[in-house]
Design an enzyme around this catalytic site. Structure first.
Site, short mmCIF file in Angstrom:
data_model
loop_
_atom_site.label_atom_id
_atom_site.label_comp_id
_atom_site.label_asym_id
_atom_site.label_seq_id
_atom_site.Cartn_x
_atom_site.Cartn_y
_atom_site.Cartn_z
N PHE A 292 92.57 -17.66 52.66
CA PHE A 292 91.33 -17.43 51.90
C PHE A 292 91.70 -16.68 50.63
CE2 PHE A 292 87.44 -15.35 50.56
CZ PHE A 292 86.56 -16.40 50.63
N ASP B 163 98.73 -12.49 47.91
CA ASP B 163 97.32 -12.09 47.83
C ASP B 163 97.14 -10.95 48.84
OD1 ASP B 163 94.63 -11.74 48.30
OD2 ASP B 163 94.14 -13.87 48.27
N LYS C 33 89.28 -5.04 47.53
CA LYS C 33 88.80 -4.43 48.78
C LYS C 33 89.21 -2.95 48.95
CE LYS C 33 88.38 -8.78 51.39
NZ LYS C 33 87.03 -8.88 51.92
C1 LIG Z 1 92.92 -12.44 51.11
C2 LIG Z 1 91.67 -12.50 50.30
N1 LIG Z 1 91.72 -12.92 49.03
C3 LIG Z 1 90.63 -12.98 48.26
C4 LIG Z 1 89.40 -12.65 48.74
C5 LIG Z 1 88.19 -12.72 47.85
O1 LIG Z 1 87.81 -11.46 47.48
P1 LIG Z 1 86.35 -11.20 46.86
O2 LIG Z 1 85.37 -11.51 47.92
O3 LIG Z 1 86.38 -9.75 46.45
O4 LIG Z 1 86.23 -12.12 45.68
C6 LIG Z 1 89.28 -12.21 50.07
C7 LIG Z 1 87.97 -11.85 50.63
O5 LIG Z 1 87.77 -11.79 51.81
C8 LIG Z 1 90.45 -12.13 50.87
O6 LIG Z 1 90.39 -11.73 52.14
#
Ligand SMILES: Cc1ncc(COP(=O)(O)O)c(C=O)c1O
Length: 401
Positions: free
Chosen positions: A137, A222, A251
């Protein structure tokens, strides 16, 4: 009595997600939140792995209160102090050299993808393809949707930006086979969060790093969910003994304040003025908050607490497996953990947990994800397990009734 706020939400909101936990929360403190009726819940969702220090931590409240009395925003044509302090902090506490601030994980990833594309143009004969993982994700913008390994999120928005090859996670051979002359980067989560808390083999990321080095590819990690202590080390890459070329954060770094960062090593920091930008990214309020959160995390050795409490929690959850045989696995690292069931009962369990005053995430129809604050105590971990135990007993009794 139906909750008025929930009725109003249904009337006014675009129908994107569907709020699965039918609780309207009004305030939070530490590991707890309270709903509009005053009922208290132990919160192991934490805004989806955001509340690294718990709700309304005094260090964060103090930092943003002070900053709010000085300056919220300045255009990024000007210099402001907290964003430079935060950039310096990130560079001195990581293996990355340069920083660009944004407002969400998706935006940070979007920036990472743009940076790698420019790198491909300049240094790899125009290579523009990314290898990403199934079950990953990376966000909800169009490009991060394309990067995300859930084809079901793609169908509504085709044609998506091209250039993303999805391969099975934790499978180095699949990466090797997918690599072509056009590949510029491999983008992975150190542990997949939204995909169900998938912890790769200990040497997977090392093998990916070696493949990147052999082929001149960038490794983008990520760390939106895994960074800032969640896995028991300050950055997830430390838990796997690798260094990324590019790392994204969001986060937990803000502990509840919307703030994100794209970080890069010098050799791939190829942006030049005009390539990328944002109005709010790096604003003084958000960066002052993130600086307070990250400084507190390190000064109080909170990642070590996440490692210790994670171990403890997994042990306790595994003990529950003896009592509730439909638990088939407890997996995770640090304080990013999941409980797997042999059947699709996670929503039933979540609803029973809500009755018990415990918030937990149904990460899939058959698995729960637990993402408590990183500074939880043993007593709070015990309380979570007791509440889950009672909820599971109710679900088990209903299933056999
Ligand atoms: C690994 C990862 N990358 C990106 C995102 C996207 O982040 P945002 O919701 O702040 O755009 C998330 C959200 O859960 C995530 O877990």
């Amino acid at each position: 009595m139906p909750d008025t706020w929930q009725e109003l939400e249904a009337k006014y909101f675009l129908r994107t997600g569907g709020r699965r936990l039918k609780v309207t929360v009004e305030r939070g403190q530490g590991a707890y939140v309270w709903d509009t009726e005053g009922k208290r819940y132990l919160d192991f969702v934490g805004g989806w792995a955001v509340t690294s220090l718990g709700h309304c931590h005094p260090a964060l409240v103090e930092a943003i209160t002070q900053q709010a009395q000085k300056l919220f925003i300045a255009s990024n044509d000007l210099y402001t102090i907290p964003q430079v302090q935060l950039a310096e902090w990130l560079v001195t506490h990581s293996v990355l050299d340069r920083v660009f601030f944004s407002n969400s994980g998706a935006e940070a990833n979007e920036g990472a993808i743009k940076l790698a594309k420019k790198y491909g143009k300049l240094k790899k004969n125009g290579a523009f393809e990314f290898i990403t993982a199934l079950q990953s994700f990376h966000g909800r913008t169009l490009t991060t949707t394309a990067a995300t390994g859930h084809p079901e999120y793609h169908v509504t928005y085709t044609p998506l930006p091209p250039g993303f090859k999805l391969v099975p996670y934790n499978d180095i051979e699949a990466i090797k086979q997918a690599t072509t002359e056009q590949t510029v980067a491999i983008m992975l989560e150190p542990v997949q969060g939204e995909g169900g808390v998938n912890v790769p083999a200990p040497d997977y990321l090392k093998q990916v790093r070696a493949w990147c080095d052999q082929n001149g590819l960038l490794l983008i990690l990520d760390e939106v969910q895994t960074g800032a202590g969640r896995l028991g080390t300050l950055w997830g890459y430390e838990s796997f003994g690798v260094e990324p070329d590019i790392m994204t954060l969001a986060k937990g770094m803000g502990g509840g304040i919307p703030v994100a960062a794209l970080t890069a090593k010098e050799h791939c920091a190829v942006f030049t003025p005009g390539d990328h930008g944002t109005t709010y990214g790096g604003n003084p309020l958000a960066t002052a908050g993130a600086l307070a959160v990250l400084s507190y995390l390190v000064e109080h050795d909170i990642p070590a607490n996440a490692a210790r409490l994670g171990e403890y929690l997994r042990g306790k959850l595994r003990d529950l497996g003896a009592k509730h045989p439909f638990i088939t696995e407890v997996r995770g690292m640090g304080l990013l953990n999941a409980v797997q069931f042999d059947r699709d009962i996670s929503m039933d369990v979540v609803n029973r947990c809500i009755e018990e005053g415990f918030l937990v995430n149904p990460v899939s129809p058959s698995a729960l994800r637990l993402m408590p604050p990183l500074n939880i105590t043993t007593a709070e971990a015990d309380e979570a397990v007791d509440k889950l135990d009672r909820a599971l007993s109710k679900v088990g009794a209903a299933a056999t009734a």
